[in-house]
Design a protein around this motif. Structure first.
Motif, mmCIF file in Angstrom:
data_model
loop_
_atom_site.group_PDB
_atom_site.id
_atom_site.type_symbol
_atom_site.label_atom_id
_atom_site.label_comp_id
_atom_site.label_asym_id
_atom_site.label_seq_id
_atom_site.Cartn_x
_atom_site.Cartn_y
_atom_site.Cartn_z
ATOM 1 N N ARG A 40 0.849 73.675 -20.725
ATOM 2 C CA ARG A 40 2.142 74.103 -21.121
ATOM 3 C C ARG A 40 3.040 73.149 -21.423
ATOM 4 O O ARG A 40 3.273 72.163 -20.782
ATOM 5 C CB ARG A 40 2.645 74.938 -19.718
ATOM 6 N N MET A 55 3.287 78.708 -23.864
ATOM 7 C CA MET A 55 1.809 78.678 -23.496
ATOM 8 C C MET A 55 0.904 79.420 -24.601
ATOM 9 O O MET A 55 0.453 80.397 -24.251
ATOM 10 C CB MET A 55 1.772 79.580 -22.154
ATOM 11 N N LYS A 68 2.373 82.896 -24.920
ATOM 12 C CA LYS A 68 3.632 83.597 -24.181
ATOM 13 C C LYS A 68 4.695 82.544 -24.169
ATOM 14 O O LYS A 68 4.467 81.219 -24.004
ATOM 15 C CB LYS A 68 2.889 83.755 -22.577
ATOM 16 N N ARG A 111 -1.724 88.902 -13.417
ATOM 17 C CA ARG A 111 -2.646 87.945 -13.763
ATOM 18 C C ARG A 111 -2.563 86.810 -12.830
ATOM 19 O O ARG A 111 -3.610 86.268 -12.271
ATOM 20 C CB ARG A 111 -2.620 87.561 -15.194
ATOM 21 N N CYS A 221 6.115 74.952 -9.736
ATOM 22 C CA CYS A 221 5.409 74.362 -10.821
ATOM 23 C C CYS A 221 5.978 73.212 -11.836
ATOM 24 O O CYS A 221 5.868 73.233 -12.911
ATOM 25 C CB CYS A 221 5.383 75.894 -11.687
ATOM 26 N N LEU A 285 -1.005 76.859 -11.378
ATOM 27 C CA LEU A 285 0.219 76.892 -12.074
ATOM 28 C C LEU A 285 0.475 77.998 -13.118
ATOM 29 O O LEU A 285 1.474 77.883 -13.705
ATOM 30 C CB LEU A 285 0.132 75.232 -12.821
ATOM 31 N N GLY A 286 -0.884 78.627 -13.327
ATOM 32 C CA GLY A 286 -0.727 79.763 -14.544
ATOM 33 C C GLY A 286 -1.231 78.935 -15.930
ATOM 34 O O GLY A 286 -0.956 77.863 -16.239
#
Ligand SMILES: NC(=O)C1=CN([C@@H]2O[C@H](COP(=O)(O)OP(=O)(O)OC[C@H]3O[C@@H](n4cnc5c(N)ncnc54)[C@H](O)[C@@H]3O)[C@@H](O)[C@H]2O)C=CC1
Ligand SMILES: O=C([O-])C1=[NH+]CCC1
Length: 306
Positions: A40, A55, A68, A111, A221, A285-286
């Motif tokens: 990211r 992202m 995103k 998610r 994060c 963290l995604g």
């Protein structure tokens, strides 16, 4: 198309989502050429105490092109604005034309909880009975929903900085939830602990965590933010969603100096073991690929209903 969070909440099925996320996380950990997802990029908004994260991801096998944009802020307590706001763009990869613009809050919340559930399925103690949620915001809610759908717990506990918010959370939950007055009391004896706060200093200490428990660490994060203390990070077996992401963004990993044992995808692929009998941390963290498969599920479901 343009879809709202309300529509997405109806369209994004948890069981389907978990299955798609398992597949894509496994594929990611093989580092094949078919999946492109940079770490990211984050633009700090120092003046306003916020960040904008970009992202993008491309999944060649399924031809999914997505990005995103997520803004996240550490807001004052009591602020009416959400701390995490997101928009997801899905493209036609053949032409580059935008095929869908989606609200990103439900996708992000659901998610993230689904990924944590995959890690819990592999790492939580057998016969886990007590789930503990630290934080009572959007992620705490989605983790409650997904975890109680995927597993059966005898007891669910919540702790939040604001007792009123924790009580509100418990009232709104679909089942019994015990509100705990301190983090220490909330986590005592818990088998699964979800940390989903905006804290930037450790709030979960290893000395309170039962040996063999599983911690899904969702917040913190930024490279200088923490939720977990050094003892927990060093004593636990640490799993991450992406090694590159954790090395760039996770204060819990970077500042504790803890060794990352494996990625979630490596466990899924069987190339690294799930050390279920040890105390484990999954540092989440995604990732853009998680948003990409979620957005595609929503898009396909939406199209099939037209
Ligand atoms: N791993 C991932 O994929 C994702 C992680 N996140 C992160 O998850 C965390 C939670 O996000 P949301 O639930 O959307 O936020 P939210 O604002 O809805 O909830 C945040 C919770 O943290 C609590 N909190 C805030 N500051 C705190 C502090 N200093 N100490 C203890 N508690 C504190 C609040 O009282 C609230 O209960 C954030 O750090 C966010 O950046 C968000 C999206 C995806
Ligand atoms: O994956 C994500 O969308 C985020 N992770 C941390 C803040 C937002």
């Amino acid at each position: 198309i343009k879809t709202t969070d309300t529509e997405i909440a109806q369209l994004l099925d948890v069981a389907e989502l978990i299955s798609r996320l398992e597949a894509v996380m496994g594929e990611f950990s093989q580092r094949g050429a078919g999946l492109v997802q940079p770490v990211r990029s984050v633009v700090p908004l120092q003046k306003h105490g916020g960040f904008l994260g970009l992202m993008p991801a491309y999944l060649a096998h399924e031809d999914i092109l997505c990005t995103k944009m997520v803004a996240f802020y550490q807001r004052e307590q009591g602020s009416s604005l959400p701390t995490t706001q997101a928009t997801v763009l899905l493209f036609d990869p053949v032409s580059g034309v935008v095929s869908a613009v989606m609200d990103g809050e439900v996708i992000t919340a659901r998610r993230t909880a689904a990924v944590s559930a995959i890690s819990a399925k592999l790492l939580m103690p057998r016969h886990a009975e007590i789930l503990c949620l630290l934080g009572s915001g959007h992620q705490a809610v989605s983790h409650y929903e997904v975890f109680t759908q995927a597993f059966t717990f005898k007891e669910v506990r919540v702790w939040s900085r604001s007792k009123e918010r924790a009580e509100e959370f418990a009232r709104a939950a679909g089942g019994p939830v015990t509100v705990c007055p301190s983090v220490k009391e909330a986590v005592e004896g818990a088998d699964v602990i979800v940390t989903a706060t905006n804290a930037s200093e450790p709030l979960l200490f290893g000395k309170w965590v039962k040996s063999g428990a599983h911690v899904a660490a969702v917040g913190a994060c930024r490279p200088d933010w923490r939720e977990l203390d050094d003892d927990l990070m060093r004593d636990a077996v640490v799993y991450v969603d992406s090694r590159e992401g954790a090395a760039a963004e996770s204060g819990d990993v970077i500042l504790s100096g803890a060794e990352v044992f494996a990625e979630l995808g490596e466990m899924i692929n069987g190339s690294m073991p799930a050390q279920r009998d040890k105390t484990t941390v999954f540092k989440s963290l995604g990732m853009g690929i998680q948003d990409a498969v979620s957005a595609k599920l929503v898009y396909d479901k939406w199209k099939s209903q037209q």
